[in-house]
Each structure stands twice: as structure tokens, then as C-alpha cells.
Write an enzyme that holds these catalytic residues in place. Structure first.
Site, PDB file in Angstrom:
ATOM      1  CB  THR A  11      -7.707  42.531  42.175  1.00  0.00           C
ATOM      2  OG1 THR A  11      -8.353  42.977  40.981  1.00  0.00           O
ATOM      3  CG2 THR A  11      -8.757  42.082  43.192  1.00  0.00           C
ATOM      4  CG  ASP A  12      -2.205  41.666  41.704  1.00  0.00           C
ATOM      5  OD1 ASP A  12      -3.010  40.781  41.324  1.00  0.00           O
ATOM      6  OD2 ASP A  12      -1.267  41.425  42.484  1.00  0.00           O
ATOM      7  CB  CYS A  13      -2.306  41.934  36.182  1.00  0.00           C
ATOM      8  SG  CYS A  13      -0.672  41.351  36.660  1.00  0.00           S
TER       9      CYS A  13
END
Length: 140
Positions: free
Chosen positions: A14-16
Site C-alpha cells: 500500500t501507499d501512504c
């Protein structure tokens, strides 16, 4: 006929924002291809031992809804086209909801060539691995 690959989204994917980064989809597609070939009673290692590689020629990813950390995912993989020199897979990515229903998140395709592992020249999978070719052909 299609293979079914189930897994959970890992935090590292996942990203931020907590959304799966788009770069993970081709990796998931690779998992699906491996499961598809295994479902037929073969594996990529066998192909490589026979001097066959399947480089990527085209990749298409369409994103509808985001996959999130810890989502349970089901990836359905099938062959939509095979010739002596090429193969095209399609993929559907769905989230398995708590009630067991499925929500489509995206889909894609990959096209691969069959090449000799030493020369990288195109080869005929129909001649090199006729049993695999025929098995795939009957389900497309």
C-alpha cells in the site's frame, strides 16, 4: 476455465493512503499465471528447464475501485488467446466482502511470447510442449 488465487493485501503493497499501489497488479498477475499453469499440471520451472521463456510483450491494467490493506483478494486468471508463438492472459481482481460477496476492483491482460532461453528467438510452444499447448487450447 480459470484459476483462482486468494491472498490478503499486505501493508508493504500500500501507499501512504492505505491503497494498493498500482505497481503491485503486475506482480499479482504473475501469481495468477503461475497458479493457472499449475492448475494444468505444469509449472514455469519445467518450461525453463526445457529452454522456454515467456517474456512480457504487453500489459494492460484497469483500476475501478481501490484495494486496501488487509482486503481479502481473489484473482481470477484465464487464457483468452494462444498461438504457437504467443499467449494472452486476462485477470479479474475482486475483493471478497465480509458477507462472502465479491466486488470487482479491476482487470487486466498480459501478452507473452514463447522464446528460446538461450537465443531469445521465438519458438513454437505447440512443437516444444505439445501437451501443454493442447491443454491450454481446449480451455480457450
Amino acid at each position: 476455465m480459470h484459476s483462482r488465487t486468494k491472498f490478503r493485501v499486505r501493508y508493504a503493497e500500500t501507499d501512504c493512503m492505505g491503497i494498493v499501489h498500482h505497481s503491485n497488479y503486475p506482480i499479482w498477475y504473475e501469481m495468477g499465471r503461475g497458479d493457472y499453469v499449475k492448475m494444468l499440471g505444469f509449472n514455469y520451472r519445467e518450461m525453463e528447464e526445457q529452454g522456454i521463456m515467456t517474456p512480457l510483450l504487453n500489459l494492460n491494467c484497469s483500476f475501478g475501485k481501490p484495494a486496501l490493506y488487509d482486503d481479502e483478494i481473489i484473482l481470477r486468471t484465464k487464457v483468452i488467446l494462444i498461438s504457437a508463438a504467443r499467449i494472452t492472459f486476462s485477470y479479474t481482481v475482486k475483493r471478497i466482502e465480509p458477507d462472502g460477496s465479491e466486488t470487482e476492483l479491476g482487470y487486466g491482460t498480459t501478452e507473452h511470447g514463447f522464446v528460446d532461453s538461450k537465443t531469445f528467438r521465438p519458438i513454437s510452444i505447440r512443437k516444444r510442449m505439445p501437451e501443454l499447448y493442447e491443454k491450454i487450447k481446449q480451455f480457450t
